[in-house]
Write a protein that holds these residues in place. Structure first.
Motif, PDB file in Angstrom:
ATOM      1  N   ARG A 239       0.843  -1.211   0.000  1.00  0.00           N
ATOM      2  CA  ARG A 239       0.000   0.000   0.000  1.00  0.00           C
ATOM      3  C   ARG A 239       0.868   1.247   0.000  1.00  0.00           C
ATOM      4  O   ARG A 239       0.607   2.211  -0.717  1.00  0.00           O
ATOM      5  N   HIS A 240       1.919   1.197   0.817  1.00  0.00           N
ATOM      6  CA  HIS A 240       2.842   2.324   0.883  1.00  0.00           C
ATOM      7  C   HIS A 240       3.502   2.541  -0.477  1.00  0.00           C
ATOM      8  O   HIS A 240       3.615   3.672  -0.959  1.00  0.00           O
ATOM      9  N   SER A 243       0.991   4.138  -2.923  1.00  0.00           N
ATOM     10  CA  SER A 243       0.676   5.551  -2.711  1.00  0.00           C
ATOM     11  C   SER A 243       1.891   6.414  -3.038  1.00  0.00           C
ATOM     12  O   SER A 243       1.751   7.541  -3.493  1.00  0.00           O
TER      13      SER A 243
END
Ligand code: SAH
Ligand code: SF4
Length: 348
Positions: A239-240, A243
């Motif tokens: 997810r990091h 993004s």
């Protein structure tokens, strides 16, 4: 010596300090854009070619070369200066040519179903040894009038366990060989600190995570590293990455008969993939000597893919290139050289 592609631009200028400045630029251009050995750099005076040929030896010596799929797949077994051996696979498709490179000789991660993992760890590859694999493939492609467009770090080894050298190779491929970051893919078994570091880099490469199981109980058995970095931590790092980079994320899933190919597995995988918009690559397990299970049947592979699709997850089945020359994923284990893959203790 890690070969001609280990040298930096400054190092080359230093090597040619007694020459007019433009000679270093010519030699640098010859190595990277020309994909040439010094002896082939006809724009240099012959004595200089000879000198560079000695100073910048190749890192890779061909141990064996094989072709399959009517020449569309080419595999090299390379011998390195210290006797270590690695493999590289070039795959021609209609619209692109992709090279699958090794980042380590062997692998320390010990995934039970993977031939490289079964053989244990040899050593890290130097960045020059990685770049030269791409150069060899690009030369091969150019010889057939094609252009190498894509690089995937899906050969032997875990690229994020050899981070600095792999990243040095990536920046060289991008900056000097002119490969677009969109066409470079790093595949990892889930080295969380490495994924997080990748998110901080300027170049947005594609990230592929080898998941194979969507719950920790099963993944612990298939991928020992899961005990250190469980699925939740891997997904948080993904997810990091997303993004930070906005790049496509994909999950690799080797479909193993009766192990991770049930409808319930597809449902679990879909539940993880959908929120991340991840693409799923399904690879029917390639048989390896140290692991007894088989790949899922073609019917099961299709059903699994369709179930993911119905759940809104984009999934493709990876064509099994070069299976007859042991060039397929997980089969890179030096059998061409007679090196018997070793079975990891307590598995299979
Ligand atoms: N170490 C990295 C990259 C090299 S392995 C990683 O694990 O991602 C490249 C891919 O081949 C991974 O997705 C890996 O899980 C898969 N693979 C390994 N052994 C395989 C096998 N026997 N059959 C099918 N895929 C396999
Ligand atoms: Fe290493 Fe990847 Fe094979 Fe696992 S699947 S043993 S991480 S090369």
């Amino acid at each position: 010596m890690a070969g001609a592609y280990e040298i930096t631009r400054d190092g080359l200028a230093e090597l040619l300090a007694d020459q007019p400045r433009y000679r270093a630029a010519q030699a640098w251009h010859g190595l990277h854009q020309g994909l040439r050995r010094p002896t082939e750099m006809t724009d240099l005076p012959p004595e200089l070619r000879e000198r560079l040929e000695v100073a910048l030896p190749p890192a890779l010596r061909v141990g064996a070369r094989s072709e399959s799929d009517g020449g569309a797949t080419v595999k090299w077994l390379w011998e390195l200066h210290d006797g270590a051996r690695v493999e590289t696979v070039l795959m021609h498709y209609r619209d692109r040519a992709t090279v699958c490179v090794s980042s380590q000789a062997g692998c320390a991660m010990g995934c039970s179903f993977c031939a490289t993992g079964q053989g244990g760890f040899g050593r890290h590859l130097a960045s020059g040894e990685i770049v030269e694999q791409v150069v060899a493939a690009a030369r091969e492609a150019a010889g057939g009038g094609r252009r190498l467009s894509n690089v995937v770090f899906m050969g032997m080894g875990e690229p994020l366990a050899n981070y600095d050298r792999v990243w040095a190779a990536v920046t060289r491929l991008h900056g000097e060989l002119g490969l677009s970051a969109r066409h470079l893919t790093i595949s990892t078994v889930g080295v969380v600190p490495g994924i997080r570091r990748l998110a901080g880099e300027e170049l947005p490469v594609n990230l592929a995570v080898s998941l194979h199981a969507a719950n920790d109980g099963l993944r612990d058995r298939l991928v020992p590293l899961n005990r250190r970095y469980p699925i939740g931590a891997v997904l948080a790092a993904c997810r990091h990455y997303l993004s930070a980079k906005g790049r496509r994320l994909s999950f690799e899933w080797a479909l193993i008969d009766g192990v991770n190919d049930a409808d319930a597995d597809a449902d679990e995988l879909a539940a993880l993939s959908r929120p991340l918009g991840a693409h799923v690559n399904l690879i029917p397990l390639n048989p390896t000597p140290g692991y007894r299970a088989r790949g899922s049947s073609p019917g099961r592979v299709r059903a699994f893919r369709d179930r993911l699709g119905a759940a809104g997850v984009n999934a493709t089945v990876r064509r099994n290139r070069g299976a007859d020359i042991d060039a397929a994923c997980g089969q890179l284990a030096l059998r061409a050289a007679g090196g018997e893959p070793v079975t990891a203790p307590g598995r299979g």
